[in-house]
Design an enzyme around this catalytic site. Structure first.
Site, PDB file in Angstrom:
ATOM      1  N   LYS A  50      -6.009  13.783   5.772  1.00 26.33           N
ATOM      2  CA  LYS A  50      -4.702  13.827   5.096  1.00 26.33           C
ATOM      3  C   LYS A  50      -4.797  14.644   3.809  1.00 26.33           C
ATOM      4  O   LYS A  50      -3.949  15.483   3.519  1.00 26.33           O
ATOM      5  CB  LYS A  50      -4.205  12.398   4.806  1.00 26.33           C
ATOM      6  CG  LYS A  50      -3.723  11.667   6.048  1.00 26.33           C
ATOM      7  CD  LYS A  50      -3.534  10.160   5.859  1.00 26.33           C
ATOM      8  CE  LYS A  50      -3.145   9.514   7.193  1.00 26.33           C
ATOM      9  NZ  LYS A  50      -3.065   8.040   7.155  1.00 26.33           N
ATOM     10  N   GLN A  94      -3.406   3.072   3.338  1.00 24.47           N
ATOM     11  CA  GLN A  94      -4.015   3.111   4.671  1.00 24.47           C
ATOM     12  C   GLN A  94      -4.204   1.684   5.198  1.00 24.47           C
ATOM     13  O   GLN A  94      -4.765   0.821   4.512  1.00 24.47           O
ATOM     14  CB  GLN A  94      -5.357   3.858   4.602  1.00 24.47           C
ATOM     15  CG  GLN A  94      -6.006   4.122   5.945  1.00 24.47           C
ATOM     16  CD  GLN A  94      -5.236   5.080   6.851  1.00 24.47           C
ATOM     17  OE1 GLN A  94      -4.528   5.970   6.380  1.00 24.47           O
ATOM     18  NE2 GLN A  94      -5.358   4.893   8.149  1.00 24.47           N
ATOM     19  N   ASP A 117       5.268   6.633   5.078  1.00 27.05           N
ATOM     20  CA  ASP A 117       4.845   6.062   6.362  1.00 27.05           C
ATOM     21  C   ASP A 117       6.023   5.446   7.113  1.00 27.05           C
ATOM     22  O   ASP A 117       5.931   5.149   8.288  1.00 27.05           O
ATOM     23  CB  ASP A 117       3.815   4.944   6.120  1.00 27.05           C
ATOM     24  CG  ASP A 117       2.374   5.398   6.307  1.00 27.05           C
ATOM     25  OD1 ASP A 117       2.151   6.302   7.130  1.00 27.05           O
ATOM     26  OD2 ASP A 117       1.501   4.830   5.635  1.00 27.05           O
TER      27      ASP A 117
END
Ligand code: GUN
Length: 282
Positions: A50, A94, A117
């Site tokens: 990422k 995460q 997200d």
């Protein structure tokens, strides 16, 4: 036909890069913060990827590596700080988080405008009711792949294998939004093979190596493999690729299918968060 996630991903990244440059000419740089807790090797590898992609596309990024025993309140304090940091437009925590941390509380602490997200309940609610907003990265990547290959969804029988909040549930909603007839299957589903056999499109997202076999799929079906499973021979998907491929019209490989799209859609969400924050606020 093999769906080329790398190719589609590159095309979208080129577009993103142009939009980033346009913002940079106005002294605006999209910024993403990534928080990782503990030392899960798979998570670390995703997070590195990422960061690298951010750099390549001219975006700013920050990474926070927290110890596995960090307290929930420390994590919440960090998120609050990042919510109020102007140069950051996206915040990603995460998952999974260690057991002593309440995942929902953490997700709800993220400013919904920075929730790239699309995990915050406000954004999940928008997704559910068809209101414009962030789309979760992996499902959004799948929809982009289907669109690129002009795969018709309206009126088609779509079967989603797996009911996770990250992939199964949201992709089911997004296929429904495209007027597919959607069935979600999971570990307690009865007559799984009968249901799979009638599917025009199958999205496999259960994390079981080579679970989907050739005799479970209809001739000419479209297969989307979201699985990333590490076995002795390397990374494999949820689909037994070689035999299943013989029967399908389209299929995604692992690696090189859905994987590259997830990160690309994260970059797109970060860019769009930045554009929205920069221009709507004024
Ligand atoms: N863990 C597995 N997939 C994801 C993802 O898309 N986002 C985050 N934050 N964590 C994950």
């Amino acid at each position: 036909m093999i769906i080329d996630g790398k190719l589609v991903s590159e095309k979208i990244r080129t577009e993103i890069s142009k939009r980033v440059q346009k913002l940079q000419s106005q002294n605006i740089v999209p910024g993403l913060a990534v928080i990782i807790v503990g030392d899960n090797p798979a998570s670390q590898s995703y997070v590195r990827s990422k960061q690298r992609t951010c750099e390549k596309l001219g975006m700013y990024s920050e990474q926070y590596d927290l110890d596995a025993d960090v307290s929930e309140s420390e994590l919440l304090t960090l998120i609050e700080k990042l919510n109020n940091t102007e140069k950051l437009h996206g915040i990603l925590v995460q998952l999974p988080l260690p057991k002593h941390i309440d995942e929902s509380r953490v997700i709800e602490a993220i400013d919904p405008r920075k929730d790239v997200d699309c995990f915050h309940p406000l954004n999940v609610g928008k997704l559910t009711t068809g209101v414009e907003g962030f789309k979760p990265c992996t499902p959004a990547g799948i929809i982009e792949l289907l669109a690129y290959y002009e795969i018709e969804l309206e009126g088609k029988e779509a079967v989603v294998l797996g009911r996770s909040n990250i992939v199964g549930k949201p992709i089911a909603l997004m296929l429904l939004e495209k007027n597919a007839t959607v069935t979600i299957c999971h570990s307690r589903t009865k007559n799984l093979e009968t249901i799979l056999k009638r599917a025009d499109i199958i999205v496999a997202a259960i994390g079981k190596p080579h679970f989907l076999k050739a005799d479970m799929v209809k001739e000419g079906a479209v297969i989307i493999d979201v699985g990333i499973n590490r076995i002795e021979t390397g990374l494999v998907g949820d689909v037994a690729f070689e035999p299943v491929q013989q029967k399908t019209s389209y299929i995604t490989p692992v690696p090189g299918g859905v994987g590259p799209m997830t990160i690309t859609m994260l970059m797109k969400n970060t860019l769009e968060a930045c554009e929205k924050i920069a221009f709507d606020a004024k």
